[in-house]
Design an enzyme around this catalytic site. Structure first.
Site, short mmCIF file in Angstrom:
data_model
loop_
_atom_site.label_atom_id
_atom_site.label_comp_id
_atom_site.label_asym_id
_atom_site.label_seq_id
_atom_site.Cartn_x
_atom_site.Cartn_y
_atom_site.Cartn_z
N TYR A 119 0.85 -1.19 0.00
CA TYR A 119 0.00 0.00 0.00
C TYR A 119 0.88 1.23 0.00
CZ TYR A 119 0.31 2.22 4.63
OH TYR A 119 0.73 2.93 5.72
N PHE A 211 -2.80 1.04 12.75
CA PHE A 211 -2.79 -0.29 12.14
C PHE A 211 -1.38 -0.71 11.72
CE2 PHE A 211 -2.88 -2.85 8.28
CZ PHE A 211 -3.74 -3.89 8.61
N ASP A 212 -0.65 0.18 11.06
CA ASP A 212 0.70 -0.14 10.60
C ASP A 212 1.61 -0.52 11.76
OD1 ASP A 212 -0.70 1.75 8.90
OD2 ASP A 212 1.09 1.79 7.66
N THR A 213 1.61 0.34 12.78
CA THR A 213 2.49 0.12 13.92
C THR A 213 2.17 -1.20 14.61
OG1 THR A 213 2.68 2.51 14.28
CG2 THR A 213 3.27 1.06 16.12
#
Length: 445
Positions: A119, A211-213
């Site tokens: 993404y 979310f990424d972390t």
């Protein structure tokens, strides 16, 4: 990280198993699916997607797809996405009726048939020349996840001091609170293998910017390999990200994930091997697995435990006799020592068999108590009123003798290595003899 469900390898084969290189040009499914999550981006979406499409057509050697994930936009973004999908065969769009970048990525990644999922932000702040280096280690099978890093030494970044400070401060918080070793959690330029995402994403709770972390922290704690790519990055001055709200939500997420990791609420040990091929799994004749690492961990834990024990003994000794003070100090430090060795030295996580391990640790404690108590009794017989410094010296010597025996008992009895499997598992084949990961999640076993 060791886990009781780890598959073994056959040392007689002489080679390690390897992740499979993803096949190219087989079937109609793309190798790469690049997701662009958007919310009210009617102005930037068209130029972004067309630029990305041109880049992939000209430089990417595999089939690809670009998926526009519309996060409940209220402007003309859905119409722009539909027109792009109609004009470009490699572009599709998905509509979500709820906002949240994490929700969009989870939804699209979970439904994608591409073996590599990526993404990037719609502003294309990251130079697209980093895209192929980002996904190449996933295609080759070398890594499980890949991230672009604006904080690597060779990265070239243009952004204001406010965002620079926030980014570096946030990553320092992650390093200090969650022991994260990756350098940049928030760069909107990431990729993951689909087989990894299938198992990892159900554990990620956040649906927004954290979310990424959360995904990276859990992947790192599970022992998955994260590849970092230095990127050239130019700040978008028109970004719609609400910095204060995002920072607050991120800090709440750090607290939630840190608490879950501290109490062992996440089954990360079950993620450590499905994507496989850790040389530490290899059985080599005459070389016990993980012995050097375990010795280092045991010595560190032992040194700290001895310090705690001596402090407790000195405190208890002020109001009770030497034998009672020794027993109380040794009991408290033994419980902490077993818990620390369980997690740090022998890599056992979660609550499974924790009570049993503590019970076995108390047996080991009893042996140490016998050695140290016998030493104190011998000192008392030799001197009617020994000095406190002499007592401590005798206890240190007795503890050193007990330490060797304690390590052997912990390694061979309390936390034994799982038995190795006689042959290599067949890639892609299900093992009917042990439960699937989904079953483990449902049953907690």
């Amino acid at each position: 990280m060791r886990t009781d469900s780890s598959p073994g390898t056959d040392p007689s084969l002489g080679v390690l198993p390897a992740r499979e290189h993803l096949p190219a040009g087989v079937g109609d499914a793309p190798v790469l699916d690049v997701v662009i999550p958007v919310y009210n981006e009617e102005r930037d979406l068209g130029p972004c997607v067309r630029r990305l499409h041109r880049h992939l057509v000209g430089t990417f050697p595999y089939r690809f797809r670009i998926t526009i994930a519309d996060n409940a936009s209220t402007d003309a973004t859905p119409d722009v996405a539909a027109s792009l999908a109609a004009a470009l065969p490699e572009v599709r769009h998905a509509r979500l009726e709820q906002k949240g970048r994490g929700r969009a990525l989870r939804t699209v990644w979970s439904a994608s048939d591409a073996p590599v999922l990526a993404y990037m932000d719609v502003d294309l702040s990251t130079d697209l020349n980093a895209l192929l280096p980002l996904v190449a280690p996933l295609i080759s099978g070398h890594s499980d996840l890949a991230i672009g890093s604006r904080l690597a030494r060779s990265s070239r970044v243009v952004r204001g001091p406010k965002r620079e400070f926030i980014s570096r401060a946030y990553n320092l918080i992650l390093r200090g609170s969650l022991q994260a070793r990756f350098s940049d959690a928030q760069c909107g330029f990431k990729a993951i293998r689909r087989d990894v995402a299938r198992v990892l994403l159900p554990l990620v709770e956040d649906t927004g910017w954290f979310f990424d972390t959360e995904m990276l922290v859990l992947a790192e704690r599970a022992g998955l390999r994260i590849h970092e790519v230095p990127v050239d990055w130019v700040d978008d001055p028109d970004s719609t990200v609400h910095i204060v709200k995002t920072a607050t939500d991120d800090l709440k997420g750090v607290w939630r994930v840190g608490r879950a990791l501290a109490v062992g609420a996440l089954p990360l040990d079950r993620l450590a091997r499905p994507f496989g091929d850790d040389p530490r799994d290899r059985q080599v004749l005459g070389v016990p697995r993980g012995l050097a690492r375990q010795l280092v961990g045991f010595c560190v834990v032992g040194a700290l435990s001895t310090l705690v024990y001596l402090l407790l003994y000195s405190g208890f000794r002020t109001f009770t006799g030497s034998q009672v003070a020794n027993a109380l100090a040794l009991l408290v430090s033994a419980v902490a020592n077993t818990a620390a060795n369980r997690r740090l030295t022998f890599g056992v996580r979660g609550r499974d068999r924790a009570v049993r391990h503590q019970a076995q640790g108390l047996v080991v404690f009893a042996i140490g108590l016998a050695l140290t108590s016998g030493s104190l009794a011998a000192l008392g017989a030799a001197s009617a009123d020994p000095a406190h410094s002499t007592e401590l010296a005798v206890l240190v010597a007795a503890n050193l003798a007990a330490t060797v025996l304690r390590f052997l008992l912990l390694r061979a009895w309390v936390f034994p290595e799982p038995p190795a499997v006689a042959s290599l598992p067949v890639p892609g084949a299900a093992d009917a003899s042990r439960p699937t990961y989904d079953h483990e999640l449902r049953t907690g076993r």
